[in-house]
Each structure stands twice: as C-alpha cells, then as structure tokens.
Motif scaffolding. Structure first.
Motif, PDB file in Angstrom:
ATOM      1  N   LEU A  11       0.718  -1.385  -0.191  1.00  0.00           N
ATOM      2  CA  LEU A  11       0.142  -0.045  -0.115  1.00  0.00           C
ATOM      3  C   LEU A  11       0.543   1.153   0.118  1.00  0.00           C
ATOM      4  N   VAL A  12       0.604   1.669  -0.965  1.00  0.00           N
ATOM      5  CA  VAL A  12       1.461   3.602  -0.913  1.00  0.00           C
ATOM      6  C   VAL A  12       0.542   4.141  -1.870  1.00  0.00           C
ATOM      7  N   GLN A  13       0.489   6.043  -0.912  1.00  0.00           N
ATOM      8  CA  GLN A  13      -0.115   6.395  -1.197  1.00  0.00           C
ATOM      9  C   GLN A  13      -0.240   7.613  -2.379  1.00  0.00           C
ATOM     10  N   PRO A  14      -1.054   8.409  -2.830  1.00  0.00           N
ATOM     11  CA  PRO A  14      -1.349   9.009  -3.882  1.00  0.00           C
ATOM     12  C   PRO A  14       0.177   9.882  -4.039  1.00  0.00           C
ATOM     13  N   GLY A  15       1.244   9.794  -5.321  1.00  0.00           N
ATOM     14  CA  GLY A  15       2.293  10.929  -5.348  1.00  0.00           C
ATOM     15  C   GLY A  15       3.853  10.097  -4.505  1.00  0.00           C
ATOM     16  N   GLY A  16       3.335   8.730  -4.386  1.00  0.00           N
ATOM     17  CA  GLY A  16       4.080   7.847  -3.740  1.00  0.00           C
ATOM     18  C   GLY A  16       4.898   6.946  -4.141  1.00  0.00           C
ATOM     19  N   SER A  17       6.133   6.315  -3.694  1.00  0.00           N
ATOM     20  CA  SER A  17       6.647   6.227  -5.029  1.00  0.00           C
ATOM     21  C   SER A  17       7.026   4.134  -3.828  1.00  0.00           C
ATOM     22  N   LEU A  18       6.742   3.453  -5.136  1.00  0.00           N
ATOM     23  CA  LEU A  18       7.681   1.617  -4.249  1.00  0.00           C
ATOM     24  C   LEU A  18       8.234   0.823  -5.459  1.00  0.00           C
ATOM     25  N   THR A  19       9.314   0.171  -5.056  1.00  0.00           N
ATOM     26  CA  THR A  19       9.994  -0.477  -6.069  1.00  0.00           C
ATOM     27  C   THR A  19       9.500  -2.109  -6.097  1.00  0.00           C
ATOM     28  N   LEU A  20       9.814  -2.939  -6.513  1.00  0.00           N
ATOM     29  CA  LEU A  20       9.084  -3.545  -6.909  1.00  0.00           C
ATOM     30  C   LEU A  20      10.599  -4.298  -7.338  1.00  0.00           C
ATOM     31  N   ALA A  21      10.539  -6.339  -6.922  1.00  0.00           N
ATOM     32  CA  ALA A  21      11.989  -6.668  -7.663  1.00  0.00           C
ATOM     33  C   ALA A  21      11.488  -7.956  -8.255  1.00  0.00           C
ATOM     34  N   CYS A  22      12.088  -7.921  -9.220  1.00  0.00           N
ATOM     35  CA  CYS A  22      11.875  -9.933  -9.920  1.00  0.00           C
ATOM     36  C   CYS A  22      13.380 -10.642  -9.944  1.00  0.00           C
ATOM     37  N   THR A  23      12.849 -11.790  -8.794  1.00  0.00           N
ATOM     38  CA  THR A  23      14.125 -12.796  -8.826  1.00  0.00           C
ATOM     39  C   THR A  23      14.143 -13.860  -9.748  1.00  0.00           C
ATOM     40  N   ALA A  79      15.881  -7.921 -11.859  1.00  0.00           N
ATOM     41  CA  ALA A  79      15.016  -6.758 -12.401  1.00  0.00           C
ATOM     42  C   ALA A  79      14.021  -6.003 -11.104  1.00  0.00           C
ATOM     43  N   TRP A  80      14.021  -4.965 -11.416  1.00  0.00           N
ATOM     44  CA  TRP A  80      13.411  -3.860 -10.741  1.00  0.00           C
ATOM     45  C   TRP A  80      12.821  -3.175 -11.534  1.00  0.00           C
ATOM     46  N   LEU A  81      11.123  -2.185 -10.748  1.00  0.00           N
ATOM     47  CA  LEU A  81      10.368  -1.370 -11.626  1.00  0.00           C
ATOM     48  C   LEU A  81      10.544  -0.588 -10.212  1.00  0.00           C
ATOM     49  N   GLN A  82      11.006   1.258 -10.457  1.00  0.00           N
ATOM     50  CA  GLN A  82      11.341   1.981 -10.122  1.00  0.00           C
ATOM     51  C   GLN A  82       9.955   2.322 -10.179  1.00  0.00           C
ATOM     52  N   MET A  83       9.286   2.605  -9.705  1.00  0.00           N
ATOM     53  CA  MET A  83       7.099   3.695  -9.590  1.00  0.00           C
ATOM     54  C   MET A  83       7.326   4.715  -8.706  1.00  0.00           C
TER      55      MET A  83
END
Length: 122
Positions: A11-23, A79-83
């Motif tokens: 969960l992240v607030q609008p305007g925030g950031s999150l990084t997803l990881a893939c192994t 791999a990562w996805l920085q949002m």
C-alpha cells in the motif's frame, strides 16, 4: 524450471513511490528480455516496461513512461521496477515476465511470475 518471483508490493499513498523486485532462476538471465506488466480484474495485462537481455535497451508503454524506471542486474539475476508519482489508477497486480524478444506487449513474454499487489490509496 524457469521461475520469476516478484516482491515489494503493498500500500502506498498517491504521489508516493514503490520499488518492485523480480528474482529469476532456472535460465540464463541475460538471454531474456524482462518485462513488468499490470492487470486489474476483467482486463488483460498492460502497461508494459521492458529491458532487453542483449543490450539493455529499455521500452515503456505510455502509461509507464515518465514515472516508471526498469532496471536489471545480471550478477544478481534480478530486475526492478521503480514507480514514482503513483496514482490510484496504478492499483493492480504487477507481474514480472521473461521472453526472447523485447517489447511492451505482453504477448512477447512466455514466462510469468505470480504477481504482487500494488494498491495506491490514501
């Protein structure tokens, strides 16, 4: 067996950031393009971000361009996805995928992770 495992959703607030990881495991990582896609109930997987295995070329769907950044590390098989600047409409299950040909269409990918939920809400 080729495996892709996503992590980092939440969960992240609008305007925030999150990084997803893939192994990744079970295949030669650099031989495959890695993509990130999202899916909401009743719709297909969309919003692709892609990074190639051959030369690291990066491609973004319009919904990801300017806010999302994809990256990979061959030594870590990750791999990562920085949002960034997340919006409520970004809420979806996000999937990591691998395929022989890079691109932002989900049809190019034949191996998929289990997905990780991202919820953007105040």
């Amino acid at each position: 067996e080729k495996l892709l495992v996503e992590s980092g959703g939440g969960l992240v607030q609008p305007g925030g950031s999150l990084t997803l990881a893939c192994t990744a495991s079970g295949f030669t990582f650099d031989d495959y393009a890695i993509g990130w896609f999202r899916q909401v109930p009743g719709k297909g997987r969309e919003g692709g971000s892609c990074i190639s295995g051959s030369d690291g070329s990066i491609y973004y769907d319009d919904s990801a361009s300017g806010r999302f950044t994809i990256s990979r590390d061959k030594d870590k098989n990750m791999a990562w996805l920085q949002m960034n600047s997340l919006k409520p409409e970004d809420t979806a299950v996000y999937y990591c995928a691998a395929g022989p040909v890079p691109g932002t269409s989900s049809s190019r990918y034949n191996y998929w992770g289990q997905g990780t939920q991202v919820t953007v809400s105040s």
